[in-house]
Design a protein around this motif. Structure first.
Motif, PDB file in Angstrom:
ATOM      1  N   ARG A  23      -0.707   3.234  -1.834  1.00  6.41           N
ATOM      2  CA  ARG A  23      -2.063   3.423  -2.381  1.00  6.41           C
ATOM      3  C   ARG A  23      -2.445   4.891  -2.384  1.00  6.41           C
ATOM      4  O   ARG A  23      -3.018   5.381  -3.359  1.00  6.41           O
ATOM      5  CB  ARG A  23      -3.069   2.619  -1.571  1.00  6.41           C
ATOM      6  N   GLU A  24      -2.151   5.578  -1.283  1.00  6.35           N
ATOM      7  CA  GLU A  24      -2.507   6.994  -1.169  1.00  6.35           C
ATOM      8  C   GLU A  24      -1.756   7.854  -2.180  1.00  6.35           C
ATOM      9  O   GLU A  24      -2.280   8.855  -2.659  1.00  6.35           O
ATOM     10  CB  GLU A  24      -2.241   7.495   0.249  1.00  6.35           C
ATOM     11  N   SER A  25      -0.523   7.450  -2.518  1.00  8.64           N
ATOM     12  CA  SER A  25       0.267   8.231  -3.465  1.00  8.64           C
ATOM     13  C   SER A  25      -0.053   7.872  -4.917  1.00  8.64           C
ATOM     14  O   SER A  25       0.399   8.558  -5.829  1.00  8.64           O
ATOM     15  CB  SER A  25       1.759   8.040  -3.204  1.00  8.64           C
ATOM     16  N   GLY A  26      -0.804   6.798  -5.107  1.00  7.23           N
ATOM     17  CA  GLY A  26      -1.171   6.391  -6.458  1.00  7.23           C
ATOM     18  C   GLY A  26      -0.062   5.669  -7.205  1.00  7.23           C
ATOM     19  O   GLY A  26      -0.107   5.557  -8.436  1.00  7.23           O
ATOM     20  N   ASP A  27       0.918   5.154  -6.494  1.00  3.14           N
ATOM     21  CA  ASP A  27       2.044   4.447  -7.106  1.00  3.14           C
ATOM     22  C   ASP A  27       1.678   2.971  -7.282  1.00  3.14           C
ATOM     23  O   ASP A  27       1.857   2.155  -6.388  1.00  3.14           O
ATOM     24  CB  ASP A  27       3.285   4.601  -6.223  1.00  3.14           C
ATOM     25  N   ASP A  28       1.143   2.644  -8.460  1.00  4.84           N
ATOM     26  CA  ASP A  28       0.649   1.287  -8.705  1.00  4.84           C
ATOM     27  C   ASP A  28       1.744   0.228  -8.621  1.00  4.84           C
ATOM     28  O   ASP A  28       1.510  -0.873  -8.120  1.00  4.84           O
ATOM     29  CB  ASP A  28      -0.041   1.208 -10.067  1.00  4.84           C
ATOM     30  N   PHE A  29       2.941   0.549  -9.103  1.00  2.77           N
ATOM     31  CA  PHE A  29       4.033  -0.410  -9.021  1.00  2.77           C
ATOM     32  C   PHE A  29       4.385  -0.711  -7.571  1.00  2.77           C
ATOM     33  O   PHE A  29       4.527  -1.876  -7.178  1.00  2.77           O
ATOM     34  CB  PHE A  29       5.282   0.102  -9.760  1.00  2.77           C
ATOM     35  N   LEU A  30       4.515   0.329  -6.759  1.00  4.18           N
ATOM     36  CA  LEU A  30       4.851   0.136  -5.352  1.00  4.18           C
ATOM     37  C   LEU A  30       3.736  -0.604  -4.616  1.00  4.18           C
ATOM     38  O   LEU A  30       4.000  -1.419  -3.730  1.00  4.18           O
ATOM     39  CB  LEU A  30       5.165   1.473  -4.680  1.00  4.18           C
ATOM     40  N   VAL A  31       2.490  -0.351  -4.986  1.00 10.41           N
ATOM     41  CA  VAL A  31       1.367  -1.099  -4.403  1.00 10.41           C
ATOM     42  C   VAL A  31       1.557  -2.589  -4.667  1.00 10.41           C
ATOM     43  O   VAL A  31       1.417  -3.418  -3.760  1.00 10.41           O
ATOM     44  CB  VAL A  31       0.005  -0.610  -4.954  1.00 10.41           C
ATOM     45  N   ASP A  32       1.896  -2.934  -5.912  1.00 16.18           N
ATOM     46  CA  ASP A  32       2.114  -4.345  -6.250  1.00 16.18           C
ATOM     47  C   ASP A  32       3.259  -4.950  -5.449  1.00 16.18           C
ATOM     48  O   ASP A  32       3.157  -6.075  -4.953  1.00 16.18           O
ATOM     49  CB  ASP A  32       2.395  -4.494  -7.746  1.00 16.18           C
ATOM     50  N   VAL A  33       4.345  -4.199  -5.311  1.00 15.81           N
ATOM     51  CA  VAL A  33       5.506  -4.684  -4.560  1.00 15.81           C
ATOM     52  C   VAL A  33       5.143  -4.913  -3.096  1.00 15.81           C
ATOM     53  O   VAL A  33       5.443  -5.967  -2.519  1.00 15.81           O
ATOM     54  CB  VAL A  33       6.688  -3.693  -4.676  1.00 15.81           C
ATOM     55  N   GLU A  34       4.498  -3.939  -2.487  1.00 17.49           N
ATOM     56  CA  GLU A  34       4.140  -4.046  -1.059  1.00 17.49           C
ATOM     57  C   GLU A  34       3.095  -5.134  -0.830  1.00 17.49           C
ATOM     58  O   GLU A  34       3.151  -5.853   0.176  1.00 17.49           O
ATOM     59  CB  GLU A  34       3.646  -2.701  -0.523  1.00 17.49           C
ATOM     60  N   GLN A  35       2.159  -5.275  -1.763  1.00 22.79           N
ATOM     61  CA  GLN A  35       1.140  -6.320  -1.630  1.00 22.79           C
ATOM     62  C   GLN A  35       1.781  -7.695  -1.695  1.00 22.79           C
ATOM     63  O   GLN A  35       1.445  -8.587  -0.907  1.00 22.79           O
ATOM     64  CB  GLN A  35       0.079  -6.177  -2.727  1.00 22.79           C
ATOM     65  N   ALA A  36       2.726  -7.873  -2.606  1.00 24.71           N
ATOM     66  CA  ALA A  36       3.432  -9.155  -2.712  1.00 24.71           C
ATOM     67  C   ALA A  36       4.226  -9.440  -1.438  1.00 24.71           C
ATOM     68  O   ALA A  36       4.234 -10.580  -0.945  1.00 24.71           O
ATOM     69  CB  ALA A  36       4.355  -9.145  -3.932  1.00 24.71           C
ATOM     70  N   GLU A  37       4.882  -8.419  -0.908  1.00 32.00           N
ATOM     71  CA  GLU A  37       5.639  -8.584   0.344  1.00 32.00           C
ATOM     72  C   GLU A  37       4.708  -8.988   1.489  1.00 32.00           C
ATOM     73  O   GLU A  37       5.020  -9.882   2.276  1.00 32.00           O
ATOM     74  CB  GLU A  37       6.373  -7.285   0.681  1.00 32.00           C
ATOM     75  N   LEU A  38       3.567  -8.340   1.563  1.00 31.40           N
ATOM     76  CA  LEU A  38       2.603  -8.646   2.620  1.00 31.40           C
ATOM     77  C   LEU A  38       2.087 -10.081   2.495  1.00 31.40           C
ATOM     78  O   LEU A  38       1.970 -10.794   3.494  1.00 31.40           O
ATOM     79  CB  LEU A  38       1.449  -7.639   2.585  1.00 31.40           C
ATOM     80  N   GLU A  39       1.802 -10.506   1.279  1.00 35.01           N
ATOM     81  CA  GLU A  39       1.352 -11.882   1.066  1.00 35.01           C
ATOM     82  C   GLU A  39       2.428 -12.878   1.496  1.00 35.01           C
ATOM     83  O   GLU A  39       2.114 -13.898   2.118  1.00 35.01           O
ATOM     84  CB  GLU A  39       0.976 -12.090  -0.396  1.00 35.01           C
ATOM     85  N   ASP A  40       3.685 -12.591   1.175  1.00 36.08           N
ATOM     86  CA  ASP A  40       4.785 -13.465   1.596  1.00 36.08           C
ATOM     87  C   ASP A  40       4.894 -13.536   3.116  1.00 36.08           C
ATOM     88  O   ASP A  40       5.070 -14.612   3.697  1.00 36.08           O
ATOM     89  CB  ASP A  40       6.121 -12.990   1.021  1.00 36.08           C
ATOM     90  N   LEU A  41       4.801 -12.390   3.764  1.00 38.54           N
ATOM     91  CA  LEU A  41       4.899 -12.357   5.224  1.00 38.54           C
ATOM     92  C   LEU A  41       3.740 -13.105   5.874  1.00 38.54           C
ATOM     93  O   LEU A  41       3.930 -13.821   6.863  1.00 38.54           O
ATOM     94  CB  LEU A  41       4.949 -10.912   5.718  1.00 38.54           C
TER      95      LEU A  41
END
Length: 57
Positions: A23-41
């Motif tokens: 989020r801090e780096s502004g990488d929207d794709f990576l935000v989506d990837v990490e958010q999906a991973e967090l939801e799975d966990l």
């Protein structure tokens, strides 16, 4: 705490950190990837009765 619970909580914490950095780096794709991973966990934790508590953002 057993190894499964400890490992899962550690993965959640690491993913939250990675999500914040994305989020801090502004990488929207990576935000989506990490958010999906967090939801799975979080889903896995809920399925196994692991209380996440204050570790989640």
């Amino acid at each position: 705490m057993d190894a499964f619970t400890a490992g899962l909580l550690q993965r959640i914490q690491n993913t939250e950190t990675d999500l914040t950095r994305a989020r801090e780096s502004g990488d929207d794709f990576l935000v989506d990837v990490e958010q999906a991973e967090l939801e799975d966990l979080r889903r896995i934790a809920a399925e196994h009765g692991v209380e996440i508590g204050a570790t989640t953002a």
